[in-house]
Write a protein that holds these residues in place. Structure first.
Motif, PDB file in Angstrom:
ATOM      1  N   VAL A  11       0.824  -1.212   0.000  1.00 54.07           N
ATOM      2  CA  VAL A  11       0.000   0.000   0.000  1.00 54.07           C
ATOM      3  C   VAL A  11       0.860   1.265   0.000  1.00 54.07           C
ATOM      4  O   VAL A  11       0.654   2.172  -0.810  1.00 54.07           O
ATOM      5  CB  VAL A  11      -0.962  -0.017   1.212  1.00 54.07           C
ATOM      6  CG1 VAL A  11      -1.614   1.335   1.424  1.00 54.07           C
ATOM      7  CG2 VAL A  11      -2.040  -1.069   0.982  1.00 54.07           C
ATOM      8  N   ASP A  30      10.752   3.503   5.395  1.00 54.29           N
ATOM      9  CA  ASP A  30      10.495   2.170   5.939  1.00 54.29           C
ATOM     10  C   ASP A  30      11.599   1.850   6.951  1.00 54.29           C
ATOM     11  O   ASP A  30      12.748   2.279   6.792  1.00 54.29           O
ATOM     12  CB  ASP A  30      10.466   1.115   4.825  1.00 54.29           C
ATOM     13  CG  ASP A  30       9.664  -0.108   5.218  1.00 54.29           C
ATOM     14  OD1 ASP A  30       8.547  -0.290   4.690  1.00 54.29           O
ATOM     15  OD2 ASP A  30      10.141  -0.881   6.084  1.00 54.29           O
ATOM     16  N   THR A  86      -0.959  -3.954   9.716  1.00 59.85           N
ATOM     17  CA  THR A  86      -1.832  -4.181  10.878  1.00 59.85           C
ATOM     18  C   THR A  86      -2.183  -5.675  10.886  1.00 59.85           C
ATOM     19  O   THR A  86      -3.332  -6.052  10.644  1.00 59.85           O
ATOM     20  CB  THR A  86      -3.120  -3.326  10.795  1.00 59.85           C
ATOM     21  OG1 THR A  86      -3.683  -3.460   9.474  1.00 59.85           O
ATOM     22  CG2 THR A  86      -2.847  -1.873  11.055  1.00 59.85           C
ATOM     23  N   GLU A 158      -4.280  -5.818  -4.925  1.00 60.21           N
ATOM     24  CA  GLU A 158      -2.959  -6.230  -5.393  1.00 60.21           C
ATOM     25  C   GLU A 158      -3.110  -6.821  -6.786  1.00 60.21           C
ATOM     26  O   GLU A 158      -4.099  -7.488  -7.088  1.00 60.21           O
ATOM     27  CB  GLU A 158      -2.360  -7.273  -4.441  1.00 60.21           C
ATOM     28  CG  GLU A 158      -1.858  -6.640  -3.161  1.00 60.21           C
ATOM     29  CD  GLU A 158      -1.319  -7.658  -2.172  1.00 60.21           C
ATOM     30  OE1 GLU A 158      -0.858  -8.728  -2.577  1.00 60.21           O
ATOM     31  OE2 GLU A 158      -1.352  -7.350  -0.961  1.00 60.21           O
ATOM     32  N   LYS A 269      -7.800 -11.494   7.550  1.00 55.01           N
ATOM     33  CA  LYS A 269      -7.482 -10.763   8.793  1.00 55.01           C
ATOM     34  C   LYS A 269      -8.565  -9.729   9.122  1.00 55.01           C
ATOM     35  O   LYS A 269      -8.866  -9.495  10.280  1.00 55.01           O
ATOM     36  CB  LYS A 269      -6.095 -10.137   8.704  1.00 55.01           C
ATOM     37  CG  LYS A 269      -6.034  -8.709   8.211  1.00 55.01           C
ATOM     38  CD  LYS A 269      -4.664  -8.108   8.426  1.00 55.01           C
ATOM     39  CE  LYS A 269      -4.441  -6.891   7.555  1.00 55.01           C
ATOM     40  NZ  LYS A 269      -5.283  -5.758   7.832  1.00 55.01           N
TER      41      LYS A 269
HETATM   42  N1  LIG Z   1      -2.040  -5.300   0.623  1.00 56.83           N
HETATM   43  C1  LIG Z   1      -3.231  -4.875   0.239  1.00 56.83           C
HETATM   44  O1  LIG Z   1      -3.776  -5.290  -0.788  1.00 56.83           O
HETATM   45  C2  LIG Z   1      -3.982  -3.845   1.064  1.00 56.83           C
HETATM   46  C3  LIG Z   1      -5.076  -3.186   0.503  1.00 56.83           C
HETATM   47  C4  LIG Z   1      -5.741  -2.242   1.259  1.00 56.83           C
HETATM   48  C5  LIG Z   1      -5.329  -1.982   2.579  1.00 56.83           C
HETATM   49  N2  LIG Z   1      -4.287  -2.662   3.101  1.00 56.83           N
HETATM   50  C6  LIG Z   1      -3.861  -2.330   4.476  1.00 56.83           C
HETATM   51  O2  LIG Z   1      -2.748  -1.437   4.378  1.00 56.83           O
HETATM   52  C7  LIG Z   1      -1.821  -1.691   5.442  1.00 56.83           C
HETATM   53  C8  LIG Z   1      -0.454  -2.018   4.877  1.00 56.83           C
HETATM   54  O3  LIG Z   1      -0.573  -3.220   4.147  1.00 56.83           O
HETATM   55  P1  LIG Z   1       0.608  -3.754   3.220  1.00 56.83           P
HETATM   56  O4  LIG Z   1       0.090  -4.941   2.504  1.00 56.83           O
HETATM   57  O5  LIG Z   1       1.171  -2.620   2.449  1.00 56.83           O
HETATM   58  O6  LIG Z   1       1.666  -4.192   4.347  1.00 56.83           O
HETATM   59  P2  LIG Z   1       3.180  -4.621   4.134  1.00 56.83           P
HETATM   60  O7  LIG Z   1       3.482  -5.575   5.235  1.00 56.83           O
HETATM   61  O8  LIG Z   1       3.418  -5.012   2.725  1.00 56.83           O
HETATM   62  O9  LIG Z   1       4.002  -3.253   4.368  1.00 56.83           O
HETATM   63  C9  LIG Z   1       4.114  -2.621   5.604  1.00 56.83           C
HETATM   64  C10 LIG Z   1       5.485  -1.928   5.639  1.00 56.83           C
HETATM   65  O10 LIG Z   1       5.552  -1.123   6.811  1.00 56.83           O
HETATM   66  C11 LIG Z   1       6.884  -1.155   7.296  1.00 56.83           C
HETATM   67  N3  LIG Z   1       6.925  -0.705   8.697  1.00 56.83           N
HETATM   68  C12 LIG Z   1       6.450  -1.335   9.795  1.00 56.83           C
HETATM   69  N4  LIG Z   1       6.689  -0.571  10.897  1.00 56.83           N
HETATM   70  C13 LIG Z   1       7.311   0.546  10.473  1.00 56.83           C
HETATM   71  C14 LIG Z   1       7.820   1.714  11.135  1.00 56.83           C
HETATM   72  N5  LIG Z   1       7.716   1.854  12.455  1.00 56.83           N
HETATM   73  N6  LIG Z   1       8.407   2.658  10.382  1.00 56.83           N
HETATM   74  C15 LIG Z   1       8.530   2.525   9.049  1.00 56.83           C
HETATM   75  N7  LIG Z   1       8.061   1.447   8.370  1.00 56.83           N
HETATM   76  C16 LIG Z   1       7.469   0.466   9.076  1.00 56.83           C
HETATM   77  C17 LIG Z   1       7.283  -2.604   7.100  1.00 56.83           C
HETATM   78  O11 LIG Z   1       8.692  -2.777   7.104  1.00 56.83           O
HETATM   79  C18 LIG Z   1       6.652  -2.907   5.719  1.00 56.83           C
HETATM   80  O12 LIG Z   1       7.562  -2.648   4.671  1.00 56.83           O
HETATM   81  C19 LIG Z   1      -2.456  -2.795   6.268  1.00 56.83           C
HETATM   82  O13 LIG Z   1      -3.201  -2.229   7.310  1.00 56.83           O
HETATM   83  C20 LIG Z   1      -3.374  -3.502   5.296  1.00 56.83           C
HETATM   84  O14 LIG Z   1      -4.442  -4.148   5.926  1.00 56.83           O
HETATM   85  C21 LIG Z   1      -3.589  -3.570   2.373  1.00 56.83           C
END
Ligand SMILES: NC(=O)c1ccc[n+]([C@@H]2O[C@H](COP(=O)([O-])OP(=O)(O)OC[C@H]3O[C@@H](n4cnc5c(N)ncnc54)[C@H](O)[C@@H]3O)[C@@H](O)[C@H]2O)c1
Length: 455
Positions: A11, A30, A86, A158, A269
């Motif tokens: 995201v 990140d 999350t 995605e 989730k």
């Molecule tokens: N993946 C999807 O299709 C999607 C779609 C809509 C919403 N979401 C939501 O968006 C959010 C992110 O999802 P994602 O799939 O991108 O997760 P992800 O795990 O791919 O990415 C999260 C990133 O955050 C980084 N991170 C964690 N703690 C950190 C900090 N303190 N400082 C800096 N960086 C930090 C991690 O290293 C990781 O690279 C989630 O809440 C998810 O539910 C995801």
């Protein structure tokens, strides 16, 4: 606009890159230094069609940078997006510790009033918690101004994330401050040029909207899967039923494809998180409990079909096409492939698998099986078929839609095709000499030897 996106995952990276594409100056932060290092060299740490060239173009133009230094990046930003993970906690709740940790860091480092946007999918009340973390800090320091927290959940898919972000169905803004709303509207204006698709609401409603949307979509999938399992028993073809109900405009054709279950980082989730939210209110959500239960059962469908057709799978060789939870991504979180792989590997089967993007993630998850050679990952979809007792289709990548069926039939030791995504026509497969088992479909009788010759 000068902005920061915290989190370079599926995201955060898409958000940062698309805002940069519209001319904003974006720093994507990140805590994972390896991830940031790859991005600084123009390499995307995730597979998402079109993302890498877009990152590189915006990097060259000086609009998109990557950093591990949250404080420096945020100091100059007017808007900061929080897009960290999350993940589910052990009790099913959404673990928002990453969001809260970022909020605490921001509270300590922000020196000017800033719009802080919660993009991560987070339980109702999270944006308000982030607001109070920031407020408390400002109060302690005797500052006369405050930051404003907005909830702006993300709805991208995605595999089609860039297109979804660039041409959103809607943008949900949970915002209770006119200045912050104006800032957010101007940021999103380039994405909604042809007609306004920005929906303003309370922060709590925005958070709930995200959960309600995802769980509703999951419910549609589980519903059709349940109908499919009854179709299987009654000798009805669920594909005919799907078309029959989908043409009702009140129902529509989206998300009513029977298959071997949904996976990914969101639906499973988010259902658990919503159930947990209800539980905290002393409530039960029986519909969503059933959605989740049906999906757990559905993910075992490929295994059950293999056992029905082949008996014991010990010592059998099984070929798999598709490991990602859906086409167009390398994401394997909660994927149906994991349920099948766990069972096959524990049950002493040999697995030969191919996926266009997710093999590395699977190799990292099953290092022992790969080392022992029990799980072999191939670059060529046809190589997996050699001496296999069945081919199982788990992810409907486009390249599997019209494969060379003659080669499939020729190479398999047993001509059995377990079609976990209902991609193929049972009669056409039978005519080619393949025993096709689909979800909620009937096995077609084999073609006569004369027809087989012609085919
Ligand atoms: N993946 C999807 O299709 C999607 C779609 C809509 C919403 N979401 C939501 O968006 C959010 C992110 O999802 P994602 O799939 O991108 O997760 P992800 O795990 O791919 O990415 C999260 C990133 O955050 C980084 N991170 C964690 N703690 C950190 C900090 N303190 N400082 C800096 N960086 C930090 C991690 O290293 C990781 O690279 C989630 O809440 C998810 O539910 C995801």
């Amino acid at each position: 606009m000068q902005m920061t996106v915290i989190g370079c995952g599926y995201v955060g990276l898409v958000t940062a890159t698309c805002f940069a594409e519209m001319g904003n100056r974006v720093c994507c932060v990140d805590s994972n230094a390896k991830r940031v290092d790859a991005l600084q060299h123009g390499v995307a740490p995730i597979f998402e069609p079109g993302i890498e060239p877009m990152i590189q173009t915006n990097q060259r133009a000086g609009r998109l940078t990557f950093s591990t230094e949250l404080d420096t990046a945020c100091a100059r930003s007017e808007v900061i997006f929080i897009a960290v993970g999350t993940p589910p906690a052990a009790d099913g709740a959404a673990d928002i510790s990453q969001v809260l940790a970022v909020a605490a860091r921001l509270a300590a480092c922000l020196e000017q009033p800033t719009v802080v946007v919660c993009k991560s999918t987070s339980p109702v009340g999270t944006a308000c918690r982030v607001q109070s973390i920031l407020d408390q800090h400002c109060q302690r320091r005797g500052l006369s101004w405050r930051h404003t927290v907005v909830s702006n959940p993300e709805f991208l898919k995605e595999g089609a994330a860039i297109d979804d972000f660039m041409r959103p169905d809607r943008i949900v803004l949970g915002c209770e401050d006119p200045h912050a709303e104006a800032v957010m509207r101007s940021l999103y204006e380039p994405f909604v040029r042809n007609h306004d698709r920005i929906l303003s609401m309370s922060r709590r409603a925005a958070e709930m909207t995200k959960y309600a949307a995802n769980t509703f979509l999951a419910a549609r999938i589980s519903y059709i899967n349940e109908i499919a399992s009854l179709c299987e028993q009654l000798g009805v073809d669920v594909e005919q039923v799907r078309k029959g109900i989908g043409s009702d405009q009140r129902i529509g054709h989206h998300f009513i494809y029977a298959g071997c279950g949904y996976g990914g980082s969101c639906f499973p989730k988010d259902i658990r998180a919503l159930l947990h939210m209800a539980d905290e209110q002393g409530m039960q959500l029986p519909i969503l409990e059933a959605v989740e239960q049906r999906n757990q059962l559905q993910k075992t469908w490929p295994l059950r079909m293999l056992q029905r057709e082949l008996g014991s799978l010990y010592g059998r060789t099984l070929a798999i096409w598709g490991l990602a939870f859906k086409p167009g991504t390398d994401d394997i979180r909660d994927a149906p492939s994991l349920v099948l792989l766990d069972a096959l590997l524990a049950g002493g089967a040999q697995v030969r698998a191919f996926d266009p993007a997710a093999s590395d993630n699977i190799a990292q998850r099953y290092p022992e099986a790969v080392k022992k050679g029990q799980l072999q990952l191939f670059q060529d979809p046809y190589a997996v078929l050699n001496n296999a007792d069945a081919l199982v289709l788990l992810t409907e990548w486009k390249q599997f839609r019209q494969p060379d069926f003659h080669l499939v039939a020729q190479r398999l030791r047993t001509p059995l095709l377990i079609d976990g995504r209902n991609q193929y026509d049972p009669q056409a497969m039978a005519d080619l000499g393949l025993r096709h088992v689909g979800v909620g479909r009937q096995v077609a009788p084999p073609a006569s030897p004369v027809l087989r010759e012609v085919v």
